[in-house]
Design a protein around this motif. Sequence first.
Motif, PDB file in Angstrom:
ATOM      1  N   ASP A  27      -9.028   3.767   8.911  1.00  0.00           N
ATOM      2  CA  ASP A  27      -7.892   3.823   7.989  1.00  0.00           C
ATOM      3  C   ASP A  27      -6.861   2.711   8.172  1.00  0.00           C
ATOM      4  OD1 ASP A  27      -8.923   6.123   6.876  1.00  0.00           O
ATOM      5  OD2 ASP A  27      -7.791   7.443   8.187  1.00  0.00           O
ATOM      6  N   ASP A  28      -6.052   2.542   7.110  1.00  0.00           N
ATOM      7  CA  ASP A  28      -4.825   1.761   7.183  1.00  0.00           C
ATOM      8  C   ASP A  28      -3.665   2.732   7.358  1.00  0.00           C
ATOM      9  OD1 ASP A  28      -4.490   2.931   4.680  1.00  0.00           O
ATOM     10  OD2 ASP A  28      -4.694   1.054   3.558  1.00  0.00           O
ATOM     11  N   ASN A  29      -2.435   2.274   7.127  1.00  0.00           N
ATOM     12  CA  ASN A  29      -1.260   3.143   7.296  1.00  0.00           C
ATOM     13  C   ASN A  29      -1.177   4.225   6.228  1.00  0.00           C
ATOM     14  OD1 ASN A  29      -0.680   1.307   9.280  1.00  0.00           O
ATOM     15  ND2 ASN A  29       1.143   0.458   8.305  1.00  0.00           N
ATOM     16  N   HIS A  30      -2.091   4.206   5.258  1.00  0.00           N
ATOM     17  CA  HIS A  30      -1.991   5.076   4.085  1.00  0.00           C
ATOM     18  C   HIS A  30      -3.223   5.952   3.901  1.00  0.00           C
ATOM     19  CE1 HIS A  30       1.476   2.555   3.047  1.00  0.00           C
ATOM     20  NE2 HIS A  30       0.717   1.568   3.477  1.00  0.00           N
ATOM     21  N   GLN A  31      -4.110   5.985   4.901  1.00  0.00           N
ATOM     22  CA  GLN A  31      -5.345   6.756   4.854  1.00  0.00           C
ATOM     23  C   GLN A  31      -6.190   6.388   3.633  1.00  0.00           C
ATOM     24  OE1 GLN A  31      -2.419   8.205   6.376  1.00  0.00           O
ATOM     25  NE2 GLN A  31      -3.725   7.392   7.976  1.00  0.00           N
ATOM     26  N   SER A  32      -6.192   5.096   3.297  1.00  0.00           N
ATOM     27  CA  SER A  32      -6.996   4.599   2.189  1.00  0.00           C
ATOM     28  C   SER A  32      -8.471   4.588   2.592  1.00  0.00           C
ATOM     29  CB  SER A  32      -6.564   3.176   1.811  1.00  0.00           C
ATOM     30  OG  SER A  32      -5.183   3.118   1.542  1.00  0.00           O
ATOM     31  N   GLU A  33      -9.340   4.820   1.615  1.00  0.00           N
ATOM     32  CA  GLU A  33     -10.773   4.797   1.910  1.00  0.00           C
ATOM     33  C   GLU A  33     -11.234   3.396   2.277  1.00  0.00           C
ATOM     34  OE1 GLU A  33     -15.086   5.989  -0.070  1.00  0.00           O
ATOM     35  OE2 GLU A  33     -13.294   5.970  -1.316  1.00  0.00           O
ATOM     36  N   TYR A  34     -10.765   2.413   1.527  1.00  0.00           N
ATOM     37  CA  TYR A  34     -11.060   1.015   1.820  1.00  0.00           C
ATOM     38  C   TYR A  34      -9.748   0.344   2.220  1.00  0.00           C
ATOM     39  CZ  TYR A  34     -15.470   2.037  -0.489  1.00  0.00           C
ATOM     40  OH  TYR A  34     -16.673   2.592  -0.824  1.00  0.00           O
ATOM     41  N   VAL A  35      -9.818  -0.618   3.122  1.00  0.00           N
ATOM     42  CA  VAL A  35      -8.591  -1.174   3.684  1.00  0.00           C
ATOM     43  C   VAL A  35      -8.591  -2.696   3.579  1.00  0.00           C
ATOM     44  CG1 VAL A  35      -8.407   0.770   5.286  1.00  0.00           C
ATOM     45  CG2 VAL A  35      -9.530  -1.332   6.048  1.00  0.00           C
ATOM     46  N   GLY A  36      -7.388  -3.261   3.626  1.00  0.00           N
ATOM     47  CA  GLY A  36      -7.236  -4.702   3.613  1.00  0.00           C
ATOM     48  C   GLY A  36      -7.692  -5.323   4.925  1.00  0.00           C
ATOM     49  N   GLU A  37      -7.828  -6.645   4.920  1.00  0.00           N
ATOM     50  CA  GLU A  37      -8.360  -7.347   6.097  1.00  0.00           C
ATOM     51  C   GLU A  37      -7.545  -7.084   7.359  1.00  0.00           C
ATOM     52  OE1 GLU A  37     -11.261  -9.040   6.222  1.00  0.00           O
ATOM     53  OE2 GLU A  37     -11.525  -8.281   4.174  1.00  0.00           O
ATOM     54  N   HIS A  38      -6.236  -6.953   7.220  1.00  0.00           N
ATOM     55  CA  HIS A  38      -5.359  -6.723   8.371  1.00  0.00           C
ATOM     56  C   HIS A  38      -5.719  -5.443   9.116  1.00  0.00           C
ATOM     57  CE1 HIS A  38      -1.598  -6.616  10.708  1.00  0.00           C
ATOM     58  NE2 HIS A  38      -1.540  -5.328  10.406  1.00  0.00           N
ATOM     59  N   PHE A  39      -6.246  -4.452   8.372  1.00  0.00           N
ATOM     60  CA  PHE A  39      -6.449  -3.122   8.950  1.00  0.00           C
ATOM     61  C   PHE A  39      -7.877  -2.861   9.435  1.00  0.00           C
ATOM     62  CE2 PHE A  39      -2.794  -2.602   6.088  1.00  0.00           C
ATOM     63  CZ  PHE A  39      -1.883  -2.031   6.963  1.00  0.00           C
ATOM     64  N   LYS A  40      -8.735  -3.854   9.423  1.00  0.00           N
ATOM     65  CA  LYS A  40     -10.137  -3.606   9.782  1.00  0.00           C
ATOM     66  C   LYS A  40     -10.352  -3.641  11.300  1.00  0.00           C
ATOM     67  CE  LYS A  40     -11.970  -4.984   5.308  1.00  0.00           C
ATOM     68  NZ  LYS A  40     -12.889  -5.874   4.547  1.00  0.00           N
ATOM     69  N   ALA A  41      -9.588  -2.787  11.988  1.00  0.00           N
ATOM     70  CA  ALA A  41      -9.612  -2.736  13.449  1.00  0.00           C
ATOM     71  C   ALA A  41     -10.917  -2.136  13.960  1.00  0.00           C
ATOM     72  CB  ALA A  41      -8.423  -1.929  13.968  1.00  0.00           C
ATOM     73  N   ARG A  42     -11.415  -1.110  13.279  1.00  0.00           N
ATOM     74  CA  ARG A  42     -12.655  -0.492  13.733  1.00  0.00           C
ATOM     75  C   ARG A  42     -13.835  -1.454  13.624  1.00  0.00           C
ATOM     76  NH1 ARG A  42     -15.232   1.909   9.583  1.00  0.00           N
ATOM     77  NH2 ARG A  42     -16.237  -0.112   9.729  1.00  0.00           N
ATOM     78  N   ALA A  43     -13.860  -2.242  12.550  1.00  0.00           N
ATOM     79  CA  ALA A  43     -14.898  -3.266  12.410  1.00  0.00           C
ATOM     80  C   ALA A  43     -14.755  -4.315  13.520  1.00  0.00           C
ATOM     81  CB  ALA A  43     -14.818  -3.924  11.038  1.00  0.00           C
ATOM     82  N   PHE A  44     -13.521  -4.665  13.848  1.00  0.00           N
ATOM     83  CA  PHE A  44     -13.266  -5.661  14.891  1.00  0.00           C
ATOM     84  C   PHE A  44     -13.797  -5.202  16.243  1.00  0.00           C
ATOM     85  CE2 PHE A  44     -10.544  -6.992  18.432  1.00  0.00           C
ATOM     86  CZ  PHE A  44     -10.632  -8.371  18.347  1.00  0.00           C
ATOM     87  N   ILE A  45     -13.595  -3.941  16.572  1.00  0.00           N
ATOM     88  CA  ILE A  45     -13.928  -3.492  17.924  1.00  0.00           C
ATOM     89  C   ILE A  45     -15.387  -3.049  18.066  1.00  0.00           C
ATOM     90  CG2 ILE A  45     -13.314  -1.034  17.706  1.00  0.00           C
ATOM     91  CD1 ILE A  45     -12.473  -3.421  20.654  1.00  0.00           C
ATOM     92  N   ASP A 141      -0.453  -0.100  19.209  1.00  0.00           N
ATOM     93  CA  ASP A 141      -1.668  -0.606  18.580  1.00  0.00           C
ATOM     94  C   ASP A 141      -2.327  -1.568  19.565  1.00  0.00           C
ATOM     95  OD1 ASP A 141      -3.656  -1.711  17.059  1.00  0.00           O
ATOM     96  OD2 ASP A 141      -2.353  -2.476  15.466  1.00  0.00           O
ATOM     97  N   LEU A 142      -3.226  -1.044  20.390  1.00  0.00           N
ATOM     98  CA  LEU A 142      -3.852  -1.871  21.416  1.00  0.00           C
ATOM     99  C   LEU A 142      -4.780  -2.917  20.812  1.00  0.00           C
ATOM    100  CD1 LEU A 142      -4.728   0.588  24.342  1.00  0.00           C
ATOM    101  CD2 LEU A 142      -2.593  -0.628  23.855  1.00  0.00           C
ATOM    102  N   ILE A 143      -5.382  -2.608  19.672  1.00  0.00           N
ATOM    103  CA  ILE A 143      -6.267  -3.582  19.028  1.00  0.00           C
ATOM    104  C   ILE A 143      -5.476  -4.835  18.660  1.00  0.00           C
ATOM    105  CG2 ILE A 143      -7.797  -4.021  17.080  1.00  0.00           C
ATOM    106  CD1 ILE A 143      -8.920  -2.013  19.063  1.00  0.00           C
ATOM    107  N   ASP A 144      -4.253  -4.651  18.210  1.00  0.00           N
ATOM    108  CA  ASP A 144      -3.421  -5.795  17.825  1.00  0.00           C
ATOM    109  C   ASP A 144      -3.180  -6.729  19.008  1.00  0.00           C
ATOM    110  OD1 ASP A 144      -1.766  -6.970  15.613  1.00  0.00           O
ATOM    111  OD2 ASP A 144      -0.181  -6.698  17.102  1.00  0.00           O
ATOM    112  N   GLN A 145      -3.146  -6.163  20.197  1.00  0.00           N
ATOM    113  CA  GLN A 145      -2.865  -6.966  21.388  1.00  0.00           C
ATOM    114  C   GLN A 145      -4.051  -7.817  21.846  1.00  0.00           C
ATOM    115  OE1 GLN A 145      -0.746  -4.793  24.523  1.00  0.00           O
ATOM    116  NE2 GLN A 145      -0.157  -3.233  23.024  1.00  0.00           N
ATOM    117  N   ILE A 146      -5.251  -7.499  21.350  1.00  0.00           N
ATOM    118  CA  ILE A 146      -6.420  -8.313  21.727  1.00  0.00           C
ATOM    119  C   ILE A 146      -7.003  -9.078  20.544  1.00  0.00           C
ATOM    120  CG2 ILE A 146      -7.006  -6.773  23.644  1.00  0.00           C
ATOM    121  CD1 ILE A 146      -9.265  -5.623  21.928  1.00  0.00           C
TER     122      ILE A 146
END
Length: 597
Positions: A27-45, A141-146
């Motif tokens: 999710d993003d800050n709005h529990q959207s089904e699809y999220v903007g690039e900034h919020f793709k933390a799960r894909a990142f990790i 937001d630990l993902i943001d720190q890495i």
Amino acid sequence: MNIPERISALRALMAEKGYDAYVVPTDDNHQSEYVGEHFKARAFITGFTGSAGTAVITKDEAGLWTDGRYFIQAEQQLSGSGVKLFKMGEPGVPGTLEYLEETLPEGCTLGFDGRVVAMGDGLEYEAIVSRKNGQINYSEDLIDQIWEDRPALSEEPAFALDESYTGESTASKLSRVREAMKEAGADVHVIAALDDICWITNLRGNDIEFFPLLLSYAVITMDDMKLYIDECKLTDEMKEKLAKDRISLHPYNAIYEDVKALPGDAAILVDSARLNYALYNNLPKTAKVIDEMNPTVVMKATKNDVELKNIISAHVKDGVAVTRFMYWLKKNVGKTEPPITEISAAEKLEEFRKEQEGYLWQSFEPICGSGEHAAIVHYAATPETNIPVVTDGLFLTDTGGGYIEGSTDITRTFAFGNLTQEMKEDFTTVLQCNMHLAGAVFLEGTTGYNLDVLARMPAWKRGKNFNHGTGHGVGYLMNIHEAPCGFRCAIRDREKQPLMPGLVITDEPGIYIEGSHGVRTENELVVRKGEKNEYGQFLYFEPITYVPIDLDAVIPEMLSAEDKEQLNAYHVKVYEIVAPHLNDEEREWLKEYTRAI
């Protein structure tokens, strides 16, 4: 950093801060089904790029939970990452809550970014941690720190929809919302769901790729509405219109402090599935929190006559584009150099859509799977996976167009060359599944769960099934998957709403044979009022997708007389609507592909 290095970096931070587990949702800050690039933390990790899934990282294990649409994709993308796939809903596979209950130690600390975890989920995490005499840290937001090169928040401009498209003013919508607030006993309504806010304000944006939504929050009282948004996205004309409707503008992130100042005796309406945990925790502790589905969810799902007229207009345009694409495929697959590929086919389809007046952009990432790729339910071709469209087999395309009149969602599976008997049987079975649901007549009060079996029975009779829902609501130039109605056999609390007149919903059964082929046939349906008598109000479905079913893959002998009559009637309508927009050669071809069988 590769995925194992990212997980190692996260674990180092977790150890430093004393976390036993860290949850990373989609999710993003709005529990959207699809999220903007900034919020793709799960894909990142994790490296898994599907639209649904939750990662849980512990001191010695990393897990990814996703549903049946993504099992094949997840297995491929997680290979070599060290992330374990947990197939949701499969026998013996624990859910995320069960997993945390089993693995968190006594006196644990569970961490997550509270802005991207839904209120309801956060409360369930709370209960687990409480039983273990532990604590939650949701402020970091630990993902943001890495994530060193993390994309910035979108600053794309907004655009406004006139009442000739929406059929209702913002003032009228706010009046209806306030009536619903009164019925719920609330005097304040806090909204974080982007589609609800866009529906109320008649504004759209481009903050999430493919989905015309605006990053924003709202607080509605009986007197005014506060809109939390980056003002640079709005024109002066938009600001003036909002002001006339007593909507004041505030910085996007200011809501987190502002809700702390709400009256301590306020009765605050929230939706635990559509509000984040951090925002919920900032509400005054003495306030009365009323947890109900946002009233706008049902309001916006029930399309008015103006919206329906526009949506059908969008489908006519889309029908022309996709039919021309089908003609182009049939004439060119296997005959060009270089050959037509999954990606070049998707690009060609968008070319046809761009020729239509009022076209904006694709309504979701195109799914174009050739041969065995079609068995991956939500496959998205990349330069690394891109292959030619098969000359002997099936090519599945699940795509959509965003038009100023509305959004479309259509799946067609096209046949080329020699097909196996199983391919033809699967194709014909899926066609029967689609038609049996589309032909339903039912009483008002019926839910999608009641009707889902109609779409599965032809497949079940052959010992087959599809591991996804049969259909979803469609938003008006908004979310392509829209609550609160759907067709599925597994009950979801948030989809218990009965089907209602004006609802636009998809009908998309499928059969997927891993390593061989996949078939899906999808039309959009409008729920219409039928006969009313002593038994009550009857409803029925009107298909509004106008593209031929590929008769090259149909086995007529498998169809009943009623099936044939329904298919022939559908093709007559397709020809009547689409043919006038084609050239002579295309029209003659369409006559053949809409012939009676």
